[in-house]
Write an enzyme that holds these catalytic residues in place. Structure first.
Site, PDB file in Angstrom:
ATOM      1  N   ASN A   1      -2.158   0.145   6.757  1.00 39.57           N
ATOM      2  CA  ASN A   1      -1.687  -1.015   7.336  1.00 39.57           C
ATOM      3  C   ASN A   1      -0.681  -1.937   6.148  1.00 39.57           C
ATOM      4  OD1 ASN A   1      -3.649  -1.912   5.734  1.00 39.57           O
ATOM      5  ND2 ASN A   1      -4.939  -2.775   7.298  1.00 39.57           N
TER       6      ASN A   1
ATOM      7  N   PHE B   1     -15.468   3.579   6.756  1.00 39.79           N
ATOM      8  CA  PHE B   1     -14.146   4.002   6.514  1.00 39.79           C
ATOM      9  C   PHE B   1     -13.901   4.078   5.082  1.00 39.79           C
ATOM     10  CE2 PHE B   1     -14.297  -0.695   7.360  1.00 39.79           C
ATOM     11  CZ  PHE B   1     -13.894  -1.016   6.182  1.00 39.79           C
TER      12      PHE B   1
ATOM     13  N   HIS C   1      -2.136  -5.403   1.281  1.00 38.01           N
ATOM     14  CA  HIS C   1      -3.383  -5.952   0.951  1.00 38.01           C
ATOM     15  C   HIS C   1      -3.128  -7.479   0.498  1.00 38.01           C
ATOM     16  CE1 HIS C   1      -7.374  -6.734  -0.987  1.00 38.01           C
ATOM     17  NE2 HIS C   1      -6.561  -7.473  -1.784  1.00 38.01           N
TER      18      HIS C   1
ATOM     19  N   TYR D   1     -12.240  -1.754  -3.882  1.00 41.26           N
ATOM     20  CA  TYR D   1     -12.984  -1.895  -2.660  1.00 41.26           C
ATOM     21  C   TYR D   1     -14.403  -1.427  -2.559  1.00 41.26           C
ATOM     22  CZ  TYR D   1      -8.195  -2.143  -0.355  1.00 41.26           C
ATOM     23  OH  TYR D   1      -7.029  -2.472   0.333  1.00 41.26           O
TER      24      TYR D   1
ATOM     25  N   THR E   1      -5.714  -7.030  10.564  1.00 41.77           N
ATOM     26  CA  THR E   1      -5.985  -5.888   9.791  1.00 41.77           C
ATOM     27  C   THR E   1      -5.415  -4.917  10.753  1.00 41.77           C
ATOM     28  OG1 THR E   1      -7.997  -6.890   8.729  1.00 41.77           O
ATOM     29  CG2 THR E   1      -7.945  -4.290   8.873  1.00 41.77           C
TER      30      THR E   1
ATOM     31  N   GLU F   1      -9.314 -10.006  -7.937  1.00 39.83           N
ATOM     32  CA  GLU F   1      -8.201  -9.216  -7.889  1.00 39.83           C
ATOM     33  C   GLU F   1      -7.055  -9.233  -8.694  1.00 39.83           C
ATOM     34  OE1 GLU F   1      -9.656  -8.323  -3.128  1.00 39.83           O
ATOM     35  OE2 GLU F   1      -7.874  -9.075  -3.464  1.00 39.83           O
TER      36      GLU F   1
ATOM     37  N   ARG G   1       2.181  -6.505   8.872  1.00 38.86           N
ATOM     38  CA  ARG G   1       1.674  -5.525   9.567  1.00 38.86           C
ATOM     39  C   ARG G   1       1.943  -5.105  10.865  1.00 38.86           C
ATOM     40  NH1 ARG G   1      -4.239  -7.056   6.921  1.00 38.86           N
ATOM     41  NH2 ARG G   1      -4.325  -5.690   5.486  1.00 38.86           N
TER      42      ARG G   1
ATOM     43  N   ARG H   1      -2.087 -14.296   4.344  1.00 36.85           N
ATOM     44  CA  ARG H   1      -2.846 -13.664   5.425  1.00 36.85           C
ATOM     45  C   ARG H   1      -2.202 -13.806   6.535  1.00 36.85           C
ATOM     46  NH1 ARG H   1      -7.249 -10.101   3.750  1.00 36.85           N
ATOM     47  NH2 ARG H   1      -7.571 -10.158   6.098  1.00 36.85           N
TER      48      ARG H   1
ATOM     49  N   LYS I   1       0.973  -1.066  -0.082  1.00 38.96           N
ATOM     50  CA  LYS I   1       0.061   0.165  -0.018  1.00 38.96           C
ATOM     51  C   LYS I   1       0.849   1.286   0.085  1.00 38.96           C
ATOM     52  CE  LYS I   1      -4.048  -2.223   2.232  1.00 38.96           C
ATOM     53  NZ  LYS I   1      -5.001  -2.093   3.342  1.00 38.96           N
TER      54      LYS I   1
HETATM   55  P1  IDP Z   1      -8.085  -6.720   5.137  1.00 31.85           P
HETATM   56  O1  IDP Z   1      -7.201  -5.797   4.359  1.00 31.85           O
HETATM   57  O2  IDP Z   1      -7.221  -7.151   6.398  1.00 31.85           O
HETATM   58  O3  IDP Z   1      -8.747  -7.891   4.535  1.00 31.85           O
HETATM   59  P2  IDP Z   1     -10.696  -5.613   5.378  1.00 31.85           P
HETATM   60  O4  IDP Z   1     -11.574  -5.580   6.375  1.00 31.85           O
HETATM   61  O5  IDP Z   1     -10.886  -6.139   3.953  1.00 31.85           O
HETATM   62  O6  IDP Z   1      -9.134  -6.265   5.918  1.00 31.85           O
HETATM   63  O7  IDP Z   1     -10.443  -3.942   4.898  1.00 31.85           O
HETATM   64  C1  IDP Z   1      -9.904  -3.338   3.616  1.00 31.85           C
HETATM   65  C2  IDP Z   1      -8.950  -2.260   4.489  1.00 31.85           C
HETATM   66  O8  IDP Z   1      -9.722  -1.375   4.914  1.00 31.85           O
HETATM   67  C3  IDP Z   1      -8.140  -2.552   5.562  1.00 31.85           C
HETATM   68  O9  IDP Z   1      -6.878  -3.439   4.922  1.00 31.85           O
HETATM   69  C4  IDP Z   1      -7.778  -1.173   5.817  1.00 31.85           C
HETATM   70  O10 IDP Z   1      -6.858  -0.326   5.069  1.00 31.85           O
HETATM   71  C5  IDP Z   1      -9.185  -0.595   5.635  1.00 31.85           C
HETATM   72  N1  IDP Z   1      -9.806  -0.570   6.937  1.00 31.85           N
HETATM   73  C6  IDP Z   1     -10.423  -1.701   7.305  1.00 31.85           C
HETATM   74  N2  IDP Z   1     -11.260  -1.545   8.767  1.00 31.85           N
HETATM   75  C7  IDP Z   1     -10.833  -0.265   8.970  1.00 31.85           C
HETATM   76  C8  IDP Z   1     -11.416   0.607  10.124  1.00 31.85           C
HETATM   77  O11 IDP Z   1     -12.100   0.337  10.899  1.00 31.85           O
HETATM   78  N3  IDP Z   1     -10.980   1.984   9.994  1.00 31.85           N
HETATM   79  C9  IDP Z   1     -10.267   2.526   8.809  1.00 31.85           C
HETATM   80  N4  IDP Z   1      -9.799   1.746   8.018  1.00 31.85           N
HETATM   81  C10 IDP Z   1     -10.213   0.405   7.832  1.00 31.85           C
HETATM   82 MG    MG Z   2     -10.042  -7.716   2.715  1.00 28.63          MG
END
Ligand code: IDP
Ligand code: MG
Length: 139
Positions: free
Chosen positions: A114, A59, A117, A51, A93, A128, A104, A87, A11
């Site tokens: 974070n 968010f 992805h 997304y 996350t 994807e 992470r 993962r 990212k």
């Molecule tokens: P992942 O990347 O671990 O699969 P997802 O729930 O799919 O997590 O969320 C996608 C991305 O959205 C996260 O990697 C992060 O950058 C962002 N994100 C997820 N939850 C939050 C939140 O509660 N606040 C702000 N950003 C978030």
């Molecule tokens: Mg995800």
């Protein structure tokens, strides 16, 4: 477990911080083969589409802004059990919950910024990979 493919992206936060090399090394040390890789910068429309599953989440707007702020490095990865393994290597996350030694834990700033992805299931991996790579890239 069979050999499978997954999609990953380093990212904008991690690319800007100069951490792409260390993250790629961690991915390779975990036994992934890099099938395809390139640096790109998402447009607003591309980030929204990528997304789209999160479009109702509070968010979403911030996430799209973050993902378009600078270049990302997208890649197609191959390994036995690649989707679940990536993962694991990524970590949770929210870096506050990420295990020691994960990408992470080492490089994420917060739950949004974070560092990396990774696809979460076979169907999303396929979608994807297709979003960023052509058939010819993945032969
Ligand atoms: P992942 O990347 O671990 O699969 P997802 O729930 O799919 O997590 O969320 C996608 C991305 O959205 C996260 O990697 C992060 O950058 C962002 N994100 C997820 N939850 C939050 C939140 O509660 N606040 C702000 N950003 C978030
Ligand atoms: Mg995800």
């Amino acid at each position: 477990m069979s050999v499978e493919r997954t999609f990953s992206a380093i990212k904008p936060d991690a690319v800007a911080a100069g951490k792409a090399g260390e993250i790629l090394a961690m991915i390779q040390q975990a036994g992934f083969k890099i099938l395809a890789l390139r640096m790109t910068r998402l447009t607003d429309a591309q980030a929204r589409a990528f997304y789209a599953v999160h479009k109702e989440r509070p968010f979403y707007a911030g996430l799209v802004k973050f993902m378009t702020e600078g270049p990302i490095i997208v890649m197609a990865l191959e390994r036995e059990g690649a989707i679940v393994k990536l993962r694991e290597v990524m970590g949770a996350t929210n870096p506050a919950n990420a295990a020691e030694g994960t990408i992470r834990k080492r490089f994420a700033t917060d739950i949004e910024r974070n560092a990396i992805h990774g696809s979460d299931a076979p169907e999303t991996a396929e979608t994807e990979l297709r979003f960023f790579f052509s058939t010819a890239d993945l032969l």
